[in-house]
Design a protein around this motif. Structure first.
Motif, PDB file in Angstrom:
ATOM      1  N   TYR A  38       0.955  -1.112   0.063  1.00 44.15           N
ATOM      2  CA  TYR A  38      -0.115   0.104  -0.017  1.00 44.15           C
ATOM      3  C   TYR A  38       1.041   1.291   0.106  1.00 44.15           C
ATOM      4  O   TYR A  38       2.207   1.098   0.733  1.00 44.15           O
ATOM      5  CB  TYR A  38      -0.905  -0.134   1.245  1.00 44.15           C
ATOM      6  CG  TYR A  38      -1.654  -1.189   1.642  1.00 44.15           C
ATOM      7  CD1 TYR A  38      -2.861  -1.523   1.062  1.00 44.15           C
ATOM      8  CD2 TYR A  38      -1.023  -2.287   2.240  1.00 44.15           C
ATOM      9  CE1 TYR A  38      -3.523  -2.585   1.334  1.00 44.15           C
ATOM     10  CE2 TYR A  38      -1.652  -3.400   2.711  1.00 44.15           C
ATOM     11  CZ  TYR A  38      -3.019  -3.636   2.128  1.00 44.15           C
ATOM     12  OH  TYR A  38      -3.630  -4.529   2.490  1.00 44.15           O
ATOM     13  N   GLY A  39       0.313   2.304  -0.435  1.00 53.40           N
ATOM     14  CA  GLY A  39       1.221   3.551  -0.471  1.00 53.40           C
ATOM     15  C   GLY A  39       0.933   4.383  -1.943  1.00 53.40           C
ATOM     16  O   GLY A  39       0.941   3.610  -2.979  1.00 53.40           O
ATOM     17  N   ASP A  40       1.145   5.518  -2.007  1.00 51.88           N
ATOM     18  CA  ASP A  40       0.840   6.492  -2.993  1.00 51.88           C
ATOM     19  C   ASP A  40       2.094   6.161  -4.094  1.00 51.88           C
ATOM     20  O   ASP A  40       2.975   5.278  -3.743  1.00 51.88           O
ATOM     21  CB  ASP A  40       0.977   7.953  -2.862  1.00 51.88           C
ATOM     22  CG  ASP A  40      -0.074   8.430  -1.803  1.00 51.88           C
ATOM     23  OD1 ASP A  40      -1.141   7.677  -1.863  1.00 51.88           O
ATOM     24  OD2 ASP A  40       0.245   9.310  -1.195  1.00 51.88           O
ATOM     25  N   LEU A  41       1.728   6.688  -5.323  1.00 54.57           N
ATOM     26  CA  LEU A  41       2.820   6.476  -6.504  1.00 54.57           C
ATOM     27  C   LEU A  41       4.210   7.011  -5.809  1.00 54.57           C
ATOM     28  O   LEU A  41       4.019   8.248  -4.984  1.00 54.57           O
ATOM     29  CB  LEU A  41       2.438   7.477  -7.646  1.00 54.57           C
ATOM     30  CG  LEU A  41       1.651   6.791  -8.746  1.00 54.57           C
ATOM     31  CD1 LEU A  41       1.627   7.632  -9.752  1.00 54.57           C
ATOM     32  CD2 LEU A  41       2.191   5.409  -9.226  1.00 54.57           C
ATOM     33  N   GLY A  42       5.407   6.480  -6.191  1.00 55.86           N
ATOM     34  CA  GLY A  42       6.645   7.035  -5.401  1.00 55.86           C
ATOM     35  C   GLY A  42       6.696   6.979  -4.022  1.00 55.86           C
ATOM     36  O   GLY A  42       7.997   7.152  -3.387  1.00 55.86           O
TER      37      GLY A  42
END
Ligand code: ADP
Ligand code: MG
Length: 160
Positions: free
Chosen positions: A44-48
């Protein structure tokens, strides 16, 4: 295991802060050595945030020599895992990225059900929240968070 007032509390969560992409990859490489076959890793986690960077280190730790490139445009890539002993079953590492998937239909199209169920596979899947109720109960969650240009927070949480 943590003890509070003589009660044992299983510590199934680890938090790490890294200060470079190399550090993230090295931590993932060590983490890979603790994994059993059939494990499902949900990222899980945003782009980048560093999900692919972590998975590259993971693959190295699993003995995969091929370069791991982001499967963003094709959803899934597979890599052979060399077996340590004379095991007959082929072992496969799946790197799956659901970033571009729109619907449950897309997920079934990848054959995700079978991939997850096969105990010979190790699966690392980015954008795991898109799986919804298809997310396996037994899994390891890896949450990645951007703290600064070269700093990331990684939370690893085991679900039995
Ligand atoms: P995601 O797959 O989550 O979109 P990527 O791993 O593709 O993320 O990209 C992470 C980007 O952040 C890369 O450009 C990488 O060089 C950079 N980066 C900087 N610091 C870190 C760190 N501590 N850990 C992981 N990546 C980092
Ligand atoms: Mg990625």
């Amino acid at each position: 295991m943590l003890r509070i007032n003589s009660r044992k509390i299983p510590m199934n969560e680890e938090i790490v802060i890294t200060n470079s992409k190399e550090e993230t990859a090295v931590i993932a490489e060590h983490f890979a050595k603790t994994l059993n076959r059939g494990v499902f890793l949900a990222f899980y986690g945003d782009l980048g945030a560093g999900k692919t960077t972590f998975i590259q280190g993971l693959a190295k730790g699993l003995g995969i020599e091929k370069r791991i490139i982001s499967p963003t445009f094709i959803i899934a890539r597979t890599y052979d895992l060399r077996s340590k002993s004379k095991e007959t079953q082929p072992k496969t590492f799946y790197h799956i990225d659901l970033y571009r998937t729109q619907s449950k239909h897309d997920l079934l199209g990848v054959g995700l059900d079978q991939i997850i169920q096969d105990e010979n596979n190790i699966v690392a899947l980015e954008w795991a929240q898109k799986l919804g109720e298809m997310l396996p109960k037994k899994r390891i969650d890896v949450h990645m968070e951007y703290l600064g240009e070269d700093q990331r927070k990684i939370i690893i949480e085991k679900h039995e």
